[in-house]
Write a protein that holds these residues in place. Structure first.
Motif, PDB file in Angstrom:
ATOM      1  N   GLY A   8      -1.307   0.852   8.668  1.00 29.58           N
ATOM      2  CA  GLY A   8      -0.505   0.695   7.458  1.00 29.58           C
ATOM      3  C   GLY A   8      -0.211   2.019   6.784  1.00 29.58           C
ATOM      4  O   GLY A   8       0.909   2.252   6.295  1.00 29.58           O
ATOM      5  N   TYR A   9      -1.208   2.904   6.728  1.00 28.48           N
ATOM      6  CA  TYR A   9      -0.995   4.223   6.129  1.00 28.48           C
ATOM      7  C   TYR A   9      -0.014   5.042   6.958  1.00 28.48           C
ATOM      8  O   TYR A   9       0.842   5.766   6.412  1.00 28.48           O
ATOM      9  CB  TYR A   9      -2.326   4.977   6.023  1.00 28.48           C
ATOM     10  CG  TYR A   9      -3.314   4.370   5.060  1.00 28.48           C
ATOM     11  CD1 TYR A   9      -2.973   4.101   3.737  1.00 28.48           C
ATOM     12  CD2 TYR A   9      -4.605   4.083   5.470  1.00 28.48           C
ATOM     13  CE1 TYR A   9      -3.886   3.558   2.849  1.00 28.48           C
ATOM     14  CE2 TYR A   9      -5.535   3.531   4.593  1.00 28.48           C
ATOM     15  CZ  TYR A   9      -5.166   3.265   3.290  1.00 28.48           C
ATOM     16  OH  TYR A   9      -6.072   2.721   2.408  1.00 28.48           O
ATOM     17  N   GLU A  10      -0.131   4.966   8.289  1.00 27.23           N
ATOM     18  CA  GLU A  10       0.791   5.704   9.162  1.00 27.23           C
ATOM     19  C   GLU A  10       2.224   5.210   8.982  1.00 27.23           C
ATOM     20  O   GLU A  10       3.166   6.008   8.879  1.00 27.23           O
ATOM     21  CB  GLU A  10       0.352   5.538  10.622  1.00 27.23           C
ATOM     22  CG  GLU A  10      -0.965   6.216  10.944  1.00 27.23           C
ATOM     23  CD  GLU A  10      -1.485   5.821  12.317  1.00 27.23           C
ATOM     24  OE1 GLU A  10      -1.865   6.730  13.081  1.00 27.23           O
ATOM     25  OE2 GLU A  10      -1.521   4.611  12.617  1.00 27.23           O
ATOM     26  N   LEU A  11       2.374   3.895   8.940  1.00 27.23           N
ATOM     27  CA  LEU A  11       3.703   3.318   8.781  1.00 27.23           C
ATOM     28  C   LEU A  11       4.304   3.684   7.429  1.00 27.23           C
ATOM     29  O   LEU A  11       5.512   3.967   7.322  1.00 27.23           O
ATOM     30  CB  LEU A  11       3.633   1.802   8.944  1.00 27.23           C
ATOM     31  CG  LEU A  11       4.962   1.050   8.936  1.00 27.23           C
ATOM     32  CD1 LEU A  11       5.881   1.552  10.041  1.00 27.23           C
ATOM     33  CD2 LEU A  11       4.731  -0.452   9.070  1.00 27.23           C
ATOM     34  N   ALA A  12       3.482   3.701   6.383  1.00 26.31           N
ATOM     35  CA  ALA A  12       3.976   4.066   5.052  1.00 26.31           C
ATOM     36  C   ALA A  12       4.493   5.499   5.034  1.00 26.31           C
ATOM     37  O   ALA A  12       5.559   5.785   4.467  1.00 26.31           O
ATOM     38  CB  ALA A  12       2.865   3.890   4.019  1.00 26.31           C
ATOM     39  N   LEU A  13       3.764   6.423   5.678  1.00 27.15           N
ATOM     40  CA  LEU A  13       4.220   7.810   5.748  1.00 27.15           C
ATOM     41  C   LEU A  13       5.502   7.912   6.564  1.00 27.15           C
ATOM     42  O   LEU A  13       6.441   8.625   6.176  1.00 27.15           O
ATOM     43  CB  LEU A  13       3.126   8.687   6.365  1.00 27.15           C
ATOM     44  CG  LEU A  13       3.454  10.183   6.500  1.00 27.15           C
ATOM     45  CD1 LEU A  13       3.702  10.814   5.129  1.00 27.15           C
ATOM     46  CD2 LEU A  13       2.329  10.907   7.236  1.00 27.15           C
ATOM     47  N   ALA A  14       5.558   7.181   7.682  1.00 22.77           N
ATOM     48  CA  ALA A  14       6.754   7.215   8.526  1.00 22.77           C
ATOM     49  C   ALA A  14       7.981   6.721   7.767  1.00 22.77           C
ATOM     50  O   ALA A  14       9.060   7.310   7.851  1.00 22.77           O
ATOM     51  CB  ALA A  14       6.528   6.383   9.786  1.00 22.77           C
ATOM     52  N   ARG A  15       7.835   5.637   7.038  1.00 20.45           N
ATOM     53  CA  ARG A  15       8.985   5.096   6.308  1.00 20.45           C
ATOM     54  C   ARG A  15       9.437   6.020   5.185  1.00 20.45           C
ATOM     55  O   ARG A  15      10.596   5.973   4.776  1.00 20.45           O
ATOM     56  CB  ARG A  15       8.628   3.720   5.755  1.00 20.45           C
ATOM     57  CG  ARG A  15       8.574   2.646   6.849  1.00 20.45           C
ATOM     58  CD  ARG A  15       8.100   1.320   6.327  1.00 20.45           C
ATOM     59  NE  ARG A  15       8.256   0.273   7.349  1.00 20.45           N
ATOM     60  CZ  ARG A  15       7.741  -0.952   7.261  1.00 20.45           C
ATOM     61  NH1 ARG A  15       7.042  -1.287   6.177  1.00 20.45           N
ATOM     62  NH2 ARG A  15       7.922  -1.827   8.221  1.00 20.45           N
ATOM     63  N   GLN A  16       8.538   6.861   4.716  1.00 15.51           N
ATOM     64  CA  GLN A  16       8.906   7.800   3.666  1.00 15.51           C
ATOM     65  C   GLN A  16       9.612   9.032   4.228  1.00 15.51           C
ATOM     66  O   GLN A  16      10.634   9.468   3.699  1.00 15.51           O
ATOM     67  CB  GLN A  16       7.664   8.245   2.887  1.00 15.51           C
ATOM     68  CG  GLN A  16       7.983   9.209   1.756  1.00 15.51           C
ATOM     69  CD  GLN A  16       6.749   9.578   0.944  1.00 15.51           C
ATOM     70  OE1 GLN A  16       5.610   9.338   1.369  1.00 15.51           O
ATOM     71  NE2 GLN A  16       6.945  10.137  -0.227  1.00 15.51           N
ATOM     72  N   ILE A  59      -2.522   8.655   4.054  1.00 16.64           N
ATOM     73  CA  ILE A  59      -2.362   9.781   4.968  1.00 16.64           C
ATOM     74  C   ILE A  59      -1.268  10.707   4.443  1.00 16.64           C
ATOM     75  O   ILE A  59      -0.139  10.281   4.205  1.00 16.64           O
ATOM     76  CB  ILE A  59      -2.018   9.278   6.384  1.00 16.64           C
ATOM     77  CG1 ILE A  59      -3.215   8.528   6.970  1.00 16.64           C
ATOM     78  CG2 ILE A  59      -1.617  10.437   7.289  1.00 16.64           C
ATOM     79  CD1 ILE A  59      -2.941   7.906   8.321  1.00 16.64           C
ATOM     80  N   LEU A  60      -1.624  11.963   4.262  1.00 14.66           N
ATOM     81  CA  LEU A  60      -0.669  12.955   3.776  1.00 14.66           C
ATOM     82  C   LEU A  60       0.021  13.687   4.924  1.00 14.66           C
ATOM     83  O   LEU A  60       1.192  14.057   4.811  1.00 14.66           O
ATOM     84  CB  LEU A  60      -1.380  13.969   2.884  1.00 14.66           C
ATOM     85  CG  LEU A  60      -2.044  13.412   1.616  1.00 14.66           C
ATOM     86  CD1 LEU A  60      -2.790  14.515   0.881  1.00 14.66           C
ATOM     87  CD2 LEU A  60      -0.997  12.770   0.717  1.00 14.66           C
ATOM     88  N   SER A  61      -0.720  13.915   6.006  1.00  6.03           N
ATOM     89  CA  SER A  61      -0.161  14.615   7.162  1.00  6.03           C
ATOM     90  C   SER A  61      -0.749  13.998   8.426  1.00  6.03           C
ATOM     91  O   SER A  61      -1.917  13.589   8.447  1.00  6.03           O
ATOM     92  CB  SER A  61      -0.475  16.113   7.108  1.00  6.03           C
ATOM     93  OG  SER A  61       0.115  16.708   5.973  1.00  6.03           O
ATOM     94  N   TRP A  62       0.073  13.957   9.478  1.00  4.99           N
ATOM     95  CA  TRP A  62      -0.285  13.234  10.701  1.00  4.99           C
ATOM     96  C   TRP A  62       0.239  14.005  11.896  1.00  4.99           C
ATOM     97  O   TRP A  62       1.382  14.437  11.928  1.00  4.99           O
ATOM     98  CB  TRP A  62       0.368  11.860  10.608  1.00  4.99           C
ATOM     99  CG  TRP A  62       0.212  10.893  11.735  1.00  4.99           C
ATOM    100  CD1 TRP A  62      -0.725   9.912  11.867  1.00  4.99           C
ATOM    101  CD2 TRP A  62       1.076  10.753  12.882  1.00  4.99           C
ATOM    102  NE1 TRP A  62      -0.507   9.177  13.008  1.00  4.99           N
ATOM    103  CE2 TRP A  62       0.599   9.667  13.656  1.00  4.99           C
ATOM    104  CE3 TRP A  62       2.214  11.432  13.322  1.00  4.99           C
ATOM    105  CZ2 TRP A  62       1.200   9.256  14.834  1.00  4.99           C
ATOM    106  CZ3 TRP A  62       2.818  11.031  14.502  1.00  4.99           C
ATOM    107  CH2 TRP A  62       2.317   9.960  15.246  1.00  4.99           C
TER     108      TRP A  62
END
Length: 338
Positions: free
Chosen positions: A200-208, A258-261
């Motif tokens: 969920g955190y990864e997807l949220a960053l991706a959508r942003q 997640i701020l950076s991935w």
């Protein structure tokens, strides 16, 4: 869309026809190698070698075309013939996208010999491809085109394609010395492995930072749950193909977001590793520098590749600091069937 009459391979001496895998692969290999020689990477050269190897299989090629991605894409494409010689080509591949995103097709290898350009051949090949996709299922078609190829971009826009986002393809050569400023900093952000519950955190960053209307996370990598939560079948496929995927993250210590991935992918038989970076827009480069620096320290003896949005100047500075060089700029485009 106006339909195009497609002549059969047996009688066509000039004009448009479907690809015939049994006879066309050697000429297609020559055409694609000529058209893309200035931008072709090691993967592209390997594909050309594979095409020539497939052309020698003869009777077994029909069966292999159902198993081999390269042959499958070629088999769905079209060629343009002049005086019995193939002078133009387009390939069409079904993309492996989640079902709830609809059917997605890849259009690739749009190539015409230089001496035959400007005659409408590429437009004819593209119209035939779009007609075929429309008849099969519709959905969406995607392609990449060099950012500085104004003629091709104009043609695609005229056909109805929309530009999603420009990307830069960067490479760091193997065995390069590590820059002195890339050494470990005691004050750098804490880097950890992603957790099973981080989807969920990864997807949220991706959508942003990588919304799907701008092409998603990377080429053919949608901003979708399936990108981050691999199915059992996908994990088995990775294991069988000796494909390794690592994911490293930097978190917001207060809310776990997640701020950076960073994803680091390696595959059997490939001498370089592929990086994918997503970074919160408020980061000034500190997090990205830490993640890229870690990848360089661990795998700097290998070649490293990364695709990243062309407009992200902060990450461009980070990559240059770690001795990455921009090799190619491309525009991602899409066509929506209605």
């Amino acid at each position: 869309m106006a339909g195009i009459t497609i002549s059969t391979p047996e009688v066509s001496k000039r004009g448009l026809r479907p690809v015939n895998l049994r006879t066309d692969l050697p000429e297609l290999a020559d055409l694609i190698e000529t058209a893309f020689s200035s931008t072709m990477d090691s993967g592209g050269r390997a594909a050309i070698r594979e095409m020539r190897q497939l052309s020698r299989l003869g009777v077994g090629l029909g069966v292999l075309s159902n198993l081999n991605e390269l042959a499958q894409g070629m088999s769905l494409g079209f060629v343009w013939v002049e005086s019995g010689r193939i002078v133009g080509n387009v390939s069409v591949y079904p993309a492996d996208y989640p079902r709830d995103m609809g059917r997605v097709w890849i259009i690739a290898n749009v190539a015409v010999y230089p001496e035959y350009r400007g005659r409408g051949i590429a437009t004819g090949l593209m119209n035939a491809s779009l007609d075929m996709i429309h008849q099969k299922s519709g959905g969406m078609a995607v392609l990449q085109v060099d950012l500085d190829n104004d003629t091709a971009r104009h043609m695609y826009r005229k056909l109805g394609f929309q530009e999603e986002r420009a990307w830069s393809q960067w490479r760091r050569g193997a065995y390069r010395a590590m820059p002195s400023h890339a050494q470990i900093d005691e004050n750098q952000p804490r880097i950890v492995q992603r957790r099973m519950g981080d989807t969920g955190y990864e997807l949220a960053l991706a959508r942003q930072v990588r919304p799907q209307e701008q092409g998603g996370v990377d080429w053919l990598t949608p901003a979708h749950t399936n990108t981050f939560q691999l199915s059992a079948l996908k994990r088995l496929s990775n294991w069988l193909n000796l494909r390794d995927i690592q994911r490293l993250v930097i978190r917001d210590e207060e809310n776990e977001a997640i701020l950076s991935w960073l994803q680091i992918e390696s595959a059997f038989g490939v001498s370089s590793r592929q990086l994918t970076l997503m970074n919160h827009p408020l980061d000034t480069g500190t997090n990205a520098n830490a993640l890229i620096g870690l990848a360089v320290r661990r795998y700097g003896y290998e070649g490293l590749n990364i695709n990243h949005p062309h407009d992200d100047q902060i990450i461009a500075r980070v990559l240059r600091a770690h001795q990455f060089t921009p090799r190619r700029q491309v525009m991602h485009m899409r066509y929506i069937f209605r």
